[in-house]
Design a protein around this motif. Structure first.
Motif, mmCIF file in Angstrom:
data_model
loop_
_atom_site.group_PDB
_atom_site.id
_atom_site.type_symbol
_atom_site.label_atom_id
_atom_site.label_comp_id
_atom_site.label_asym_id
_atom_site.label_seq_id
_atom_site.Cartn_x
_atom_site.Cartn_y
_atom_site.Cartn_z
ATOM 1 N N ILE A 1 -33.292 -17.050 -24.266
ATOM 2 C CA ILE A 1 -34.578 -16.601 -23.722
ATOM 3 C C ILE A 1 -34.612 -15.082 -23.575
ATOM 4 N N VAL A 2 -33.494 -14.492 -23.165
ATOM 5 C CA VAL A 2 -33.450 -13.047 -22.917
ATOM 6 C C VAL A 2 -33.579 -12.254 -24.218
ATOM 7 N N GLY A 3 -33.172 -12.853 -25.335
ATOM 8 C CA GLY A 3 -33.161 -12.163 -26.623
ATOM 9 C C GLY A 3 -34.467 -11.478 -27.011
ATOM 10 N N PRO A 4 -35.616 -12.177 -27.001
ATOM 11 C CA PRO A 4 -36.868 -11.535 -27.404
ATOM 12 C C PRO A 4 -37.240 -10.316 -26.571
ATOM 13 N N LYS A 5 -36.931 -10.345 -25.275
ATOM 14 C CA LYS A 5 -37.242 -9.193 -24.417
ATOM 15 C C LYS A 5 -36.424 -7.976 -24.849
ATOM 16 N N VAL A 6 -35.158 -8.219 -25.234
ATOM 17 C CA VAL A 6 -34.308 -7.123 -25.696
ATOM 18 C C VAL A 6 -34.820 -6.602 -27.040
ATOM 19 N N LEU A 7 -35.195 -7.505 -27.935
ATOM 20 C CA LEU A 7 -35.734 -7.080 -29.234
ATOM 21 C C LEU A 7 -37.046 -6.324 -29.072
ATOM 22 N N GLY A 8 -37.810 -6.695 -28.040
ATOM 23 C CA GLY A 8 -39.052 -5.977 -27.743
ATOM 24 C C GLY A 8 -38.789 -4.524 -27.396
ATOM 25 N N LYS A 9 -37.669 -4.264 -26.714
ATOM 26 C CA LYS A 9 -37.309 -2.885 -26.381
ATOM 27 C C LYS A 9 -37.019 -2.081 -27.657
ATOM 28 N N ALA A 10 -36.416 -2.750 -28.635
ATOM 29 C CA ALA A 10 -36.145 -2.065 -29.911
ATOM 30 C C ALA A 10 -37.453 -1.717 -30.617
ATOM 31 N N THR A 11 -38.410 -2.636 -30.570
ATOM 32 C CA THR A 11 -39.719 -2.377 -31.182
ATOM 33 C C THR A 11 -40.424 -1.226 -30.477
ATOM 34 N N THR A 12 -40.363 -1.198 -29.141
ATOM 35 C CA THR A 12 -40.973 -0.104 -28.370
ATOM 36 C C THR A 12 -40.326 1.227 -28.716
ATOM 37 N N GLU A 13 -38.999 1.221 -28.829
ATOM 38 C CA GLU A 13 -38.274 2.445 -29.170
ATOM 39 C C GLU A 13 -38.688 2.937 -30.554
ATOM 40 N N LEU A 14 -38.851 2.008 -31.499
ATOM 41 C CA LEU A 14 -39.272 2.370 -32.849
ATOM 42 C C LEU A 14 -40.694 2.940 -32.841
ATOM 43 N N TYR A 15 -41.584 2.294 -32.087
ATOM 44 C CA TYR A 15 -42.985 2.748 -32.003
ATOM 45 C C TYR A 15 -43.085 4.132 -31.366
ATOM 46 N N GLU A 16 -42.363 4.320 -30.259
ATOM 47 C CA GLU A 16 -42.408 5.613 -29.573
ATOM 48 C C GLU A 16 -41.780 6.706 -30.438
ATOM 49 N N GLY A 17 -40.757 6.353 -31.222
ATOM 50 C CA GLY A 17 -40.148 7.325 -32.112
ATOM 51 C C GLY A 17 -41.108 7.768 -33.211
ATOM 52 N N LEU A 18 -41.882 6.815 -33.747
ATOM 53 C CA LEU A 18 -42.874 7.146 -34.766
ATOM 54 C C LEU A 18 -43.963 8.052 -34.200
ATOM 55 N N VAL A 19 -44.434 7.728 -32.999
ATOM 56 C CA VAL A 19 -45.460 8.552 -32.352
ATOM 57 C C VAL A 19 -44.921 9.951 -32.095
ATOM 58 N N SER A 20 -43.640 10.026 -31.645
ATOM 59 C CA SER A 20 -43.020 11.315 -31.377
ATOM 60 C C SER A 20 -42.887 12.147 -32.664
ATOM 61 N N LYS B 1 -29.914 4.499 -30.573
ATOM 62 C CA LYS B 1 -30.309 3.655 -29.448
ATOM 63 C C LYS B 1 -30.815 2.306 -29.929
ATOM 64 N N ILE B 2 -31.583 2.309 -31.029
ATOM 65 C CA ILE B 2 -32.079 1.046 -31.583
ATOM 66 C C ILE B 2 -30.907 0.169 -32.030
ATOM 67 N N GLY B 3 -29.881 0.794 -32.631
ATOM 68 C CA GLY B 3 -28.702 0.041 -33.050
ATOM 69 C C GLY B 3 -27.986 -0.596 -31.873
ATOM 70 N N GLU B 4 -27.871 0.137 -30.751
ATOM 71 C CA GLU B 4 -27.231 -0.413 -29.552
ATOM 72 C C GLU B 4 -28.007 -1.621 -29.022
ATOM 73 N N ILE B 5 -29.337 -1.487 -29.012
ATOM 74 C CA ILE B 5 -30.177 -2.601 -28.539
ATOM 75 C C ILE B 5 -29.996 -3.833 -29.423
ATOM 76 N N LEU B 6 -29.971 -3.629 -30.744
ATOM 77 C CA LEU B 6 -29.830 -4.749 -31.676
ATOM 78 C C LEU B 6 -28.451 -5.399 -31.569
ATOM 79 N N LEU B 7 -27.407 -4.591 -31.353
ATOM 80 C CA LEU B 7 -26.066 -5.153 -31.167
ATOM 81 C C LEU B 7 -25.981 -5.980 -29.899
ATOM 82 N N PHE B 8 -26.649 -5.496 -28.844
ATOM 83 C CA PHE B 8 -26.685 -6.243 -27.579
ATOM 84 C C PHE B 8 -27.399 -7.584 -27.778
#
Length: 327
Positions: free
Chosen positions: A23-42, A54-61
């Motif tokens: 159950i926790v997995g999708p919430k963690v993957l959501g953080k990776a998506t947010t990080e990717l989106y914010e990086g693109l905007v930046s 940071k995205i790699g660390e989130i995906l490994l977790f």
């Protein structure tokens, strides 16, 4: 199953643990998506861009969570397989002891095949049900509760939109169960009768030939087999129609959440990654409902089989005591 209380508790712990990590997995993957989106905007704004480290660390977790979930799932499956085999082994052993204590009039009133069907078909049905339904019921309920908590942590309004599908789902399950239960019971009954006729005709083949009864026994078999076909078809029809209906209802909830989530992203009330995670939770929210619907169908079949097994075990036994001869 009382004798397996400790194993059942351990199995439940691993089943719940496996589901929680999943159950926790999708919430963690959501953080990776947010990080990717914010990086693109930046990057568009002239900033540092995407932080792939940071995205790699989130995906490994997230990968670690899913690996632990798979390990827990394997352990609970191993334990439950052992329990189901032990339960059915003991049931067959009880029947083998019981069969020597039942008076002869019981066997005269029933065919051998009908009795054998309780030892083979009905107990096999129970074994499959115990092995699959029990763990699936635990994981489905845990998944339903856990996903609901995670959805509420993302956004209350989107969760309310998703929950609206529950009353419709429960109403459909109730309607289908009401009609299918009687057909599952009849299916087990006629299956025993067909087995009884086949065994009786096969063992008495010479008698059937000698009295020229081929057409009579074929007609009687076809009559019973037709009843088995009808009840089997109806039970499977009601069982099969539940899944597509539930999927349709689930897709309606998915569409409602997609529209509401898009509106909230525009209003900057929810992060993009949370929307992606919520979509996964929506699928995980409807899936356990569908699994519970499947389990209820399987439990109806196993209840009918168990009823026949315990009916045999509860039969009146012949008096085994020997009275003293009168002088």
């Amino acid at each position: 199953m009382k004798r397996y209380r400790l194993q059942l508790v351990v199995m439940m712990v691993f089943a719940v643990g496996s589901t929680i990590f999943n159950i926790v997995g999708p919430k963690v993957l959501g953080k990776a998506t947010t990080e990717l989106y914010e990086g693109l905007v930046s990057k568009i704004s002239g900033g540092a861009g995407i932080d792939f480290g940071k995205i790699g660390e989130i995906l490994l977790f997230a990968l670690g969570l899913y690996l632990i979930s798979s390990a827990f799932s394997f352990i609970q499956g191993f334990i439950m397989t052992g329990i189901s085999n032990q339960v059915t082994y003991n049931l067959r052993k009880d029947i083998s002891v019981k069969i020597n204590k039942i008076p002869l009039k019981y066997f005269e009133s029933r065919t051998h095949g009908e009795i054998l069907s309780r030892i083979t078909n009905d107990i096999d049905t129970l074994q499959t049900s115990i092995n699959q339904s029990f763990t699936q019921l635990i994981t489905s309920v845990t998944m339903l509760i856990g996903v609901l908590i995670m959805m509420l942590s993302i956004n209350v309004y989107m969760t309310v939109a998703a929950i609206l599908i529950l009353p419709i789902s429960m109403m459909i399950i109730g309607k289908v169960m009401k009609h299918s239960q009687k057909y599952f019971q009849q299916q087990q009954k006629y299956l025993g009768e067909v087995n009884g006729q086949v065994e009786e005709i096969y063992s008495g083949h010479n008698v059937v030939k000698a009295f020229n009864k081929e057409e009579d026994v074929i007609r009687e078999f076809e009559k019973t087999n037709e009843k088995l076909y009808t009840t089997g078809w109806r039970s499977q029809f009601f069982s099969g129609m539940m899944m597509p209906i539930m999927q349709f209802v689930g897709n309606l909830g998915y569409v409602m959440v997609a529209l509401l989530g898009g509106f909230l992203v525009i209003k900057e009330k929810v992060m993009v990654g949370d929307i992606q995670a919520f979509f996964q939770y929506i699928r995980n929210f409807t899936q356990p409902i569908q699994q519970i619907a499947q389990v209820t169908n399987m439990l109806q079949s196993s209840a009918a089989a168990a009823e026949r097994v315990f009916e045999f075990l509860d039969e009146e036994e012949e008096d085994q005591t020997v009275e003293n001869p009168v002088d």
